[in-house]
Design an enzyme around this catalytic site. Structure first.
Site, PDB file in Angstrom:
ATOM      1  CD  GLN A   1      -2.811  -1.202   2.433  1.00 34.73           C
ATOM      2  OE1 GLN A   1      -2.789  -0.316   3.290  1.00 34.73           O
ATOM      3  NE2 GLN A   1      -3.588  -2.265   2.566  1.00 34.73           N
TER       4      GLN A   1
ATOM      5  CG  HIS B   1      -2.782  -0.736   7.724  1.00 38.24           C
ATOM      6  ND1 HIS B   1      -3.112  -1.493   8.825  1.00 38.24           N
ATOM      7  CD2 HIS B   1      -3.561  -1.212   6.716  1.00 38.24           C
ATOM      8  CE1 HIS B   1      -4.046  -2.383   8.505  1.00 38.24           C
ATOM      9  NE2 HIS B   1      -4.330  -2.222   7.216  1.00 38.24           N
TER      10      HIS B   1
ATOM     11  CE1 TYR C   1      -9.696  -7.416   6.543  1.00 34.75           C
ATOM     12  CE2 TYR C   1      -7.595  -7.251   7.703  1.00 34.75           C
ATOM     13  CZ  TYR C   1      -8.641  -6.648   7.023  1.00 34.75           C
ATOM     14  OH  TYR C   1      -8.658  -5.297   6.831  1.00 34.75           O
TER      15      TYR C   1
END
Length: 393
Positions: A104, A173, A287
């Site tokens: 990310q 993140h 998750y």
């Protein structure tokens, strides 16, 4: 006189009756107006149109509007681009420092200084790889922020204002949103880099929102400046991955949204020194369906203004102030990466009183900005495009 009383009474009764007959419609009109007030016409999606401003971008993350009408666009892959009249300038902007495009991470937010017309400062966030002497994982990185000026196709006067530490090898993140409060301070959101417990650790920058002077110096009135072992730049903590950060232009209140795990995305009002709870409290689960915390609330931990369950993966956010969207003035528009739509949140004070989904299937929304022309611009990641939302003629 006594003989005239019945006659006078008759005349008065008739007069009053006539007055009541005349006034009855007026009384009914008043009652109808008070009991059934006129409902203000609400702006609807069908009243708006969506146009593609530019396409062909590679994973666009954010955009800023230059005074000359051009757009500055960050591509997470590591390129800073100029767009003019709907066309991408083939010449890239040079002068960016080394960055790590992985997971990310990459090139993230771009924001003009509020007084850009006079000082020319552009602020950019990005994932900065570990440099010699920095703490953390070899091969790791963390979120950094620079400011620079634009000359032709080059960044000049580049100043690295901040680097979150320690460096982390995992790649989720990064946060990365930048805002100014017009009081001489700049705020930057930082994700916890997938290490949830670090969001509660004041000796780490992970999972925090920081506050700096516009030149990168640390304000002496930050809440943890005098706390032993704490990072003095921290403004608030207990965040997971803040991907939306805006200031209500009317009240000056900071609003933030962040990704939860499965469920538990949050919309928060950010205040000095407050703890927003991650991972001690959450409305989501992990998750693998395991429980992160059995608590959704604890004393001393802030509750969200709103939480999303299931998660919408919120990204980008703007307050509507434009006269082109009068019925939405003061409201929030929030993007969804997961469901490819926008949410319109009606705001009263510091509360959300209504929400609606608009523009379903618009794409993976990464950024939302209100332009100088009063229209709404949406950066869509998967289609590599920027869209303009405006009222139909």
């Amino acid at each position: 006189m006594k003989k005239n009383k019945p006659v006078l009474k008759t005349i008065m009764t008739a007069a009053l009756g006539g007055l009541l007959i005349v006034s009855a419609p007026l009384l009914m009109s008043y009652r109808e107006a008070t009991e059934n007030p006129v409902i203000k016409k609400s702006l609807k999606e069908s009243d708006l149109k969506v146009e593609t401003v530019v396409t062909g971008l590679d994973m666009p993350w954010a955009t800023a509007f230059l005074p000359d009408g051009r757009l500055l666009v960050t591509e997470r892959t590591g390129k800073l681009r100029l767009v003019k009249d709907g066309k991408i300038d083939p010449k890239e902007i040079t002068g960016l420092p080394e960055l790590l495009y992985k997971g990310q991470g990459g090139l993230l937010d771009v924001v003009l200084h509020p007084d850009y017309a006079k000082n020319g400062w552009i602020y950019i966030s990005y994932s900065s790889p570990k440099a010699g002497g920095e703490p953390g994982d070899d091969g790791g990185a963390n979120t950094a922020m620079l400011r620079a000026k634009l000359k032709d196709h080059a960044l000049t006067d580049v100043q690295i204002l901040f680097k979150a530490l320690p460096n982390v090898k995992s790649t989720p993140h990064f946060g990365g949103r930048i805002i100014f409060d017009n009081k001489g301070y700049v705020f930057l959101s930082l994700g916890e880099r997938g290490q949830m417990e670090k969001a509660q650790d004041l000796s780490k920058d992970q999972g925090k929102i920081i506050r700096l002077h516009e030149d990168g110096k640390i304000p002496t009135d930050n809440p943890f400046v005098k706390t032993e072992g704490a990072k003095p730049e921290i403004w608030s903590y207990g965040h997971r991955n803040p991907q939306g950060l805006v200031i209500n232009p009317t009240t000056g209140v900071i609003w933030e949204h962040e990704h939860g795990p499965q469920g538990g995305d949050e919309l928060n009002i950010i205040e000095k020194g407050k703890n927003y709870g991650w991972p001690l409290i959450t409305y989501g689960i992990d998750y693998d369906d395991s429980i992160i915390s059995k608590d959704t609330a604890r004393t001393g931990l802030e509750q969200p203004v709103l939480y999303w369950k299931p998660s919408i993966a919120p990204c980008g956010m703007t307050f509507v102030t434009s006269d082109k969207f009068k019925d939405w003035k003061g409201d929030l528009l929030v993007g969804s990466l997961k469901f490819n739509y926008l949410q319109h949140l009606v705001i009263k004070g510091n509360k959300v009183v209504k929400k609606e989904i608009i523009f379903e299937k618009i794409g993976r929304v990464r950024d939302i900005r209100q332009g100088p022309d009063g229209n709404i611009y949406v950066v869509v990641e998967n289609s590599g495009s920027i869209l303009k939302i405006s009222p139909k003629a």
